[in-house]
Motif scaffolding. Structure first.
Motif, PDB file in Angstrom:
ATOM      1  N   LEU A  85       0.896  -1.324   0.028  1.00  0.00           N
ATOM      2  CA  LEU A  85      -0.348   0.429  -0.424  1.00  0.00           C
ATOM      3  C   LEU A  85       0.781   1.485   0.163  1.00  0.00           C
ATOM      4  CD1 LEU A  85      -3.109  -1.272   2.558  1.00  0.00           C
ATOM      5  CD2 LEU A  85      -3.217  -0.949   0.335  1.00  0.00           C
ATOM      6  N   LYS A  86       0.653   2.051  -0.727  1.00  0.00           N
ATOM      7  CA  LYS A  86       1.754   3.553  -0.846  1.00  0.00           C
ATOM      8  C   LYS A  86       0.007   4.485  -0.081  1.00  0.00           C
ATOM      9  CE  LYS A  86       3.271   1.606  -5.299  1.00  0.00           C
ATOM     10  NZ  LYS A  86       3.014   2.895  -6.825  1.00  0.00           N
ATOM     11  N   PRO A  87       0.847   5.636   0.474  1.00  0.00           N
ATOM     12  CA  PRO A  87      -0.440   6.888   0.646  1.00  0.00           C
ATOM     13  C   PRO A  87      -0.915   6.939  -0.446  1.00  0.00           C
ATOM     14  CG  PRO A  87       2.007   6.810   1.269  1.00  0.00           C
ATOM     15  CD  PRO A  87       1.984   5.668   0.570  1.00  0.00           C
ATOM     16  N   GLU A  88      -0.858   6.819  -1.557  1.00  0.00           N
ATOM     17  CA  GLU A  88      -2.286   7.814  -2.608  1.00  0.00           C
ATOM     18  C   GLU A  88      -2.483   6.714  -2.977  1.00  0.00           C
ATOM     19  OE1 GLU A  88       1.584   7.221  -3.336  1.00  0.00           O
ATOM     20  OE2 GLU A  88       1.806   6.298  -5.258  1.00  0.00           O
ATOM     21  N   ASP A  89      -2.920   5.431  -1.916  1.00  0.00           N
ATOM     22  CA  ASP A  89      -3.880   4.477  -1.792  1.00  0.00           C
ATOM     23  C   ASP A  89      -4.722   4.566  -1.086  1.00  0.00           C
ATOM     24  OD1 ASP A  89      -1.724   2.604  -2.757  1.00  0.00           O
ATOM     25  OD2 ASP A  89      -3.337   2.746  -3.766  1.00  0.00           O
ATOM     26  N   THR A  90      -4.677   5.851   0.026  1.00  0.00           N
ATOM     27  CA  THR A  90      -5.949   6.227   0.871  1.00  0.00           C
ATOM     28  C   THR A  90      -6.678   7.136   0.826  1.00  0.00           C
ATOM     29  OG1 THR A  90      -3.621   6.976   2.263  1.00  0.00           O
ATOM     30  CG2 THR A  90      -6.019   7.902   2.546  1.00  0.00           C
ATOM     31  N   ALA A  91      -7.956   6.642   0.013  1.00  0.00           N
ATOM     32  CA  ALA A  91      -9.508   7.309   0.521  1.00  0.00           C
ATOM     33  C   ALA A  91     -10.022   6.418   0.822  1.00  0.00           C
ATOM     34  CB  ALA A  91      -9.702   5.960  -0.782  1.00  0.00           C
ATOM     35  N   VAL A  92     -11.823   6.580   0.668  1.00  0.00           N
ATOM     36  CA  VAL A  92     -12.951   5.788   1.174  1.00  0.00           C
ATOM     37  C   VAL A  92     -12.879   4.887   0.041  1.00  0.00           C
ATOM     38  CG1 VAL A  92     -15.624   5.594   2.153  1.00  0.00           C
ATOM     39  CG2 VAL A  92     -13.727   7.683   2.909  1.00  0.00           C
ATOM     40  N   TYR A  93     -13.028   3.627   0.569  1.00  0.00           N
ATOM     41  CA  TYR A  93     -13.465   2.159  -0.462  1.00  0.00           C
ATOM     42  C   TYR A  93     -14.935   1.755  -0.325  1.00  0.00           C
ATOM     43  CZ  TYR A  93      -8.897   2.260  -1.350  1.00  0.00           C
ATOM     44  OH  TYR A  93      -7.437   2.226  -2.052  1.00  0.00           O
ATOM     45  N   TYR A  94     -15.585   1.830  -1.357  1.00  0.00           N
ATOM     46  CA  TYR A  94     -16.800   1.044  -1.613  1.00  0.00           C
ATOM     47  C   TYR A  94     -17.033  -0.007  -2.238  1.00  0.00           C
ATOM     48  CZ  TYR A  94     -17.790   5.953  -0.596  1.00  0.00           C
ATOM     49  OH  TYR A  94     -17.381   7.437   0.345  1.00  0.00           O
ATOM     50  N   CYS A  95     -17.910  -0.604  -2.406  1.00  0.00           N
ATOM     51  CA  CYS A  95     -18.244  -2.113  -2.809  1.00  0.00           C
ATOM     52  C   CYS A  95     -19.571  -1.358  -3.430  1.00  0.00           C
ATOM     53  CB  CYS A  95     -18.909  -2.425  -2.054  1.00  0.00           C
ATOM     54  SG  CYS A  95     -19.355  -4.252  -1.910  1.00  0.00           S
ATOM     55  N   ARG A  96     -19.351  -2.078  -4.940  1.00  0.00           N
ATOM     56  CA  ARG A  96     -20.114  -1.750  -5.952  1.00  0.00           C
ATOM     57  C   ARG A  96     -20.737  -3.325  -6.236  1.00  0.00           C
ATOM     58  NH1 ARG A  96     -21.094   0.668 -11.706  1.00  0.00           N
ATOM     59  NH2 ARG A  96     -19.987  -1.189 -12.548  1.00  0.00           N
ATOM     60  N   ALA A  97     -21.809  -3.579  -6.422  1.00  0.00           N
ATOM     61  CA  ALA A  97     -22.692  -4.981  -7.040  1.00  0.00           C
ATOM     62  C   ALA A  97     -23.626  -4.159  -7.983  1.00  0.00           C
ATOM     63  CB  ALA A  97     -23.610  -5.865  -6.237  1.00  0.00           C
ATOM     64  N   ILE A  98     -23.693  -5.410  -8.905  1.00  0.00           N
ATOM     65  CA  ILE A  98     -24.929  -5.196  -9.840  1.00  0.00           C
ATOM     66  C   ILE A  98     -25.625  -6.283  -9.724  1.00  0.00           C
ATOM     67  CG2 ILE A  98     -25.430  -4.914 -12.574  1.00  0.00           C
ATOM     68  CD1 ILE A  98     -22.547  -3.557 -12.799  1.00  0.00           C
ATOM     69  N   GLY A  99     -26.722  -6.375  -9.169  1.00  0.00           N
ATOM     70  CA  GLY A  99     -27.780  -7.811  -9.356  1.00  0.00           C
ATOM     71  C   GLY A  99     -29.161  -6.958  -9.282  1.00  0.00           C
ATOM     72  N   ARG A 100     -29.695  -8.593  -9.163  1.00  0.00           N
ATOM     73  CA  ARG A 100     -31.464  -8.186  -9.162  1.00  0.00           C
ATOM     74  C   ARG A 100     -31.978  -8.807  -8.013  1.00  0.00           C
ATOM     75  NH1 ARG A 100     -33.618 -10.976 -14.598  1.00  0.00           N
ATOM     76  NH2 ARG A 100     -32.043 -12.163 -14.217  1.00  0.00           N
ATOM     77  N   GLY A 101     -33.263  -7.920  -7.515  1.00  0.00           N
ATOM     78  CA  GLY A 101     -33.801  -8.573  -6.354  1.00  0.00           C
ATOM     79  C   GLY A 101     -34.466  -9.930  -6.120  1.00  0.00           C
ATOM     80  N   THR A 102     -35.143  -9.817  -7.576  1.00  0.00           N
ATOM     81  CA  THR A 102     -35.959 -11.118  -7.754  1.00  0.00           C
ATOM     82  C   THR A 102     -36.525 -10.740  -9.835  1.00  0.00           C
ATOM     83  OG1 THR A 102     -37.719  -8.962  -8.962  1.00  0.00           O
ATOM     84  CG2 THR A 102     -37.418  -9.964  -6.451  1.00  0.00           C
ATOM     85  N   ILE A 103     -36.974 -12.470 -10.035  1.00  0.00           N
ATOM     86  CA  ILE A 103     -36.098 -12.940 -10.983  1.00  0.00           C
ATOM     87  C   ILE A 103     -37.200 -11.652 -12.084  1.00  0.00           C
ATOM     88  CG2 ILE A 103     -38.969 -14.083 -11.419  1.00  0.00           C
ATOM     89  CD1 ILE A 103     -37.142 -16.644 -12.730  1.00  0.00           C
ATOM     90  N   VAL A 104     -37.828 -10.653 -11.423  1.00  0.00           N
ATOM     91  CA  VAL A 104     -38.622  -9.690 -12.948  1.00  0.00           C
ATOM     92  C   VAL A 104     -37.798  -8.538 -12.352  1.00  0.00           C
ATOM     93  CG1 VAL A 104     -40.582 -10.746 -13.127  1.00  0.00           C
ATOM     94  CG2 VAL A 104     -40.581  -9.990 -11.012  1.00  0.00           C
ATOM     95  N   ARG A 106     -35.300  -5.455 -12.697  1.00  0.00           N
ATOM     96  CA  ARG A 106     -34.376  -4.813 -13.448  1.00  0.00           C
ATOM     97  C   ARG A 106     -33.178  -4.587 -13.156  1.00  0.00           C
ATOM     98  NH1 ARG A 106     -36.177   0.196 -17.205  1.00  0.00           N
ATOM     99  NH2 ARG A 106     -38.111  -0.548 -17.894  1.00  0.00           N
ATOM    100  N   SER A 107     -32.097  -5.018 -13.084  1.00  0.00           N
ATOM    101  CA  SER A 107     -30.108  -5.302 -12.709  1.00  0.00           C
ATOM    102  C   SER A 107     -30.380  -3.379 -12.220  1.00  0.00           C
ATOM    103  CB  SER A 107     -29.371  -5.450 -13.994  1.00  0.00           C
ATOM    104  OG  SER A 107     -29.296  -6.124 -14.546  1.00  0.00           O
ATOM    105  N   GLN A 108     -30.273  -3.207 -10.877  1.00  0.00           N
ATOM    106  CA  GLN A 108     -29.996  -2.175 -10.585  1.00  0.00           C
ATOM    107  C   GLN A 108     -28.308  -2.589 -10.053  1.00  0.00           C
ATOM    108  OE1 GLN A 108     -32.835  -0.555  -8.140  1.00  0.00           O
ATOM    109  NE2 GLN A 108     -34.377  -2.410  -8.179  1.00  0.00           N
ATOM    110  N   ILE A 109     -27.527  -0.832 -10.134  1.00  0.00           N
ATOM    111  CA  ILE A 109     -26.532  -0.831  -9.236  1.00  0.00           C
ATOM    112  C   ILE A 109     -27.023  -0.543  -7.453  1.00  0.00           C
ATOM    113  CG2 ILE A 109     -24.582   0.128  -8.853  1.00  0.00           C
ATOM    114  CD1 ILE A 109     -24.451   1.237 -12.120  1.00  0.00           C
ATOM    115  N   TYR A 110     -25.744  -1.481  -6.808  1.00  0.00           N
ATOM    116  CA  TYR A 110     -25.956  -1.292  -5.370  1.00  0.00           C
ATOM    117  C   TYR A 110     -24.933  -1.049  -5.027  1.00  0.00           C
ATOM    118  CZ  TYR A 110     -30.368  -3.969  -5.795  1.00  0.00           C
ATOM    119  OH  TYR A 110     -31.836  -4.280  -6.067  1.00  0.00           O
ATOM    120  N   TRP A 111     -24.127   0.123  -3.970  1.00  0.00           N
ATOM    121  CA  TRP A 111     -23.386   0.881  -3.166  1.00  0.00           C
ATOM    122  C   TRP A 111     -23.370   0.195  -1.448  1.00  0.00           C
ATOM    123  CZ3 TRP A 111     -19.658   2.830  -5.992  1.00  0.00           C
ATOM    124  CH2 TRP A 111     -19.755   2.736  -7.223  1.00  0.00           C
ATOM    125  N   GLY A 112     -22.228   0.108  -0.950  1.00  0.00           N
ATOM    126  CA  GLY A 112     -21.736  -0.431   0.422  1.00  0.00           C
ATOM    127  C   GLY A 112     -21.910   0.853   0.911  1.00  0.00           C
TER     128      GLY A 112
END
Length: 121
Positions: A85-104, A106-112
């Motif tokens: 790791l380097k000092p320039e890696d300093t940041a807030v890191y966010y998880c992102r997922a693309i998924g669907r809640g049900t079979i019907v 649409r795909s959505q983007i979710y963030w932590g």
């Protein structure tokens, strides 16, 4: 609705390592791409690494060779091992997922909610 919860951030000295983890929960029919983004103060949010549903990874040039992304589909979890790791890696890191809640659904983007990574020099 899909919820993403991150863990593993913290303070580390330059050259050190951290491991981030993100777990998805809630009403989930499927999760496609998962990934990690980061945002440092005054900067735009940027892609760090992503991984497809069949575990094909992609990395930003700035982290290639230092970070490794992986996922466990059974546990609906994405991890990122961060080495040298380097000092320039300093940041807030966010998880992102693309998924669907049900079979019907649409795909959505979710963030932590984000987890702070601070690398001291």
């Amino acid at each position: 609705q899909v919820q993403l919860v991150e863990s593993g951030g913290g303070l580390v000295q330059a050259g050190g390592s951290l491991r981030l983890s993100c777990s998805a929960s809630g009403n989930i029919f499927s999760i496609d791409d998962m990934g990690w983004y980061r945002q440092a103060p005054g900067n735009e949010r940027e892609l760090v690494a992503s991984i497809s549903s069949d575990s094909d990874p992609d990395y930003a040039d700035s982290v290639k060779g230092r970070f490794t992304i992986s996922r466990d589909n059974a546990k609906r979890t994405v991890m990122m091992q961060m080495n040298s790791l380097k000092p320039e890696d300093t940041a807030v890191y966010y998880c992102r997922a693309i998924g669907r809640g049900t079979i019907v659904s649409r795909s959505q983007i979710y963030w932590g909610q984000g987890t702070q990574v601070t690398v001291s020099s």
